[in-house]
Design an enzyme around this catalytic site. Sequence first.
Site, PDB file in Angstrom:
ATOM      1  N   ARG A  47       5.415  -8.060  19.981  1.00 56.38           N
ATOM      2  CA  ARG A  47       5.734  -9.757  20.594  1.00 56.38           C
ATOM      3  C   ARG A  47       4.227 -10.628  20.102  1.00 56.38           C
ATOM      4  NH1 ARG A  47       1.853 -10.226  24.952  1.00 56.38           N
ATOM      5  NH2 ARG A  47       0.873  -8.180  25.493  1.00 56.38           N
ATOM      6  N   ASP A  79      19.978  -2.159   2.379  1.00 56.86           N
ATOM      7  CA  ASP A  79      21.373  -2.350   2.366  1.00 56.86           C
ATOM      8  C   ASP A  79      21.864  -3.557   2.297  1.00 56.86           C
ATOM      9  OD1 ASP A  79      20.888   0.213   3.583  1.00 56.86           O
ATOM     10  OD2 ASP A  79      22.754   0.938   3.889  1.00 56.86           O
ATOM     11  N   ALA A 104      -1.210  -3.256  13.447  1.00 54.35           N
ATOM     12  CA  ALA A 104      -0.834  -1.699  12.917  1.00 54.35           C
ATOM     13  C   ALA A 104       0.260  -1.013  14.066  1.00 54.35           C
ATOM     14  CB  ALA A 104      -2.035  -0.954  12.625  1.00 54.35           C
ATOM     15  N   HIS A 143      23.623   1.522  12.589  1.00 57.37           N
ATOM     16  CA  HIS A 143      24.564   2.421  12.960  1.00 57.37           C
ATOM     17  C   HIS A 143      25.364   2.281  14.425  1.00 57.37           C
ATOM     18  CE1 HIS A 143      23.879   4.841   9.279  1.00 57.37           C
ATOM     19  NE2 HIS A 143      22.584   4.402   9.557  1.00 57.37           N
ATOM     20  N   THR A 179      11.260  -6.082  16.342  1.00 57.73           N
ATOM     21  CA  THR A 179      12.573  -6.363  16.655  1.00 57.73           C
ATOM     22  C   THR A 179      13.332  -7.686  16.863  1.00 57.73           C
ATOM     23  OG1 THR A 179      12.418  -6.104  19.255  1.00 57.73           O
ATOM     24  CG2 THR A 179      12.471  -4.060  18.013  1.00 57.73           C
ATOM     25  N   ASN A 196       0.764  -1.278  -0.081  1.00 55.23           N
ATOM     26  CA  ASN A 196       0.159  -0.008  -0.068  1.00 55.23           C
ATOM     27  C   ASN A 196       0.817   1.230  -0.090  1.00 55.23           C
ATOM     28  OD1 ASN A 196      -2.279   1.800   0.396  1.00 55.23           O
ATOM     29  ND2 ASN A 196      -3.407  -0.051   1.465  1.00 55.23           N
ATOM     30  N   ARG A 200      -0.846 -14.379  20.330  1.00 48.22           N
ATOM     31  CA  ARG A 200      -1.326 -15.593  20.244  1.00 48.22           C
ATOM     32  C   ARG A 200      -1.084 -16.354  18.757  1.00 48.22           C
ATOM     33  NH1 ARG A 200      -6.151 -15.852  17.418  1.00 48.22           N
ATOM     34  NH2 ARG A 200      -7.194 -13.824  17.031  1.00 48.22           N
TER      35      ARG A 200
END
Length: 212
Positions: free
Chosen positions: A188, A92, A168, A114, A173, A84, A191
């Site tokens: 996280r 990179d 959303a 970085h 991470t 979208n 379920r």
Amino acid sequence: MTQEEEKLLSGKLYRPGDQELRAIKLRTHNLCSEYNRTFEDETEERSRLVREIFAEVGEGSFFQGPIYIHYGTHTRIGKRFFGNFNLTIQDDTTVTIGDDCNFGPNVSIVTPIHPLLPDERRSIKAADGSPARVCYAKPVVIGNDCWFGANVTVCPGVTIGDNCVIGAGSVVTRDIPANSFAAGVPCRVIRPITEADSLKNKPELLGDYRVD
């Protein structure tokens, strides 16, 4: 492939300002600018540009636009992809997206990292003693049949398994296992996704539709 690109793809420190890397990025940025100036119904021109931007794009894929791609040559996208508004891929290093993935508006995938220390962000010493601005990058892998809500950010080094839904606004991470609904900052697993989530169990939504 240049020496700096070899370093980049092997996960080592590299100079993002290297002239040959900058040339790859400039070419891709210009192609994205061309794409972003097209109309949605200019399908042939859009298809041509997409083929030039990415290393690989599967049949039946659609990019709403505008799109913002960094290298392009490091990204492979499967069949029937939908992206979208405002898709951003800072590839990179390698980004791999499976078949039948759907991304909501403002999804970002980033691979570079970085240095944390400000002095090292400004520069470190190259082998010849000269100052060098460097970073490194970790690949991102996204499986088949994934749905990302609006404003999802996928961070460097993350793998997301098949059949996942990412809520959303999530910032992903860490790895997300297959068949998971995951959300949050940081993202996280909430379920597993199961047959209980089928629309068959929501007759108030189905109306005249049916699930076989």
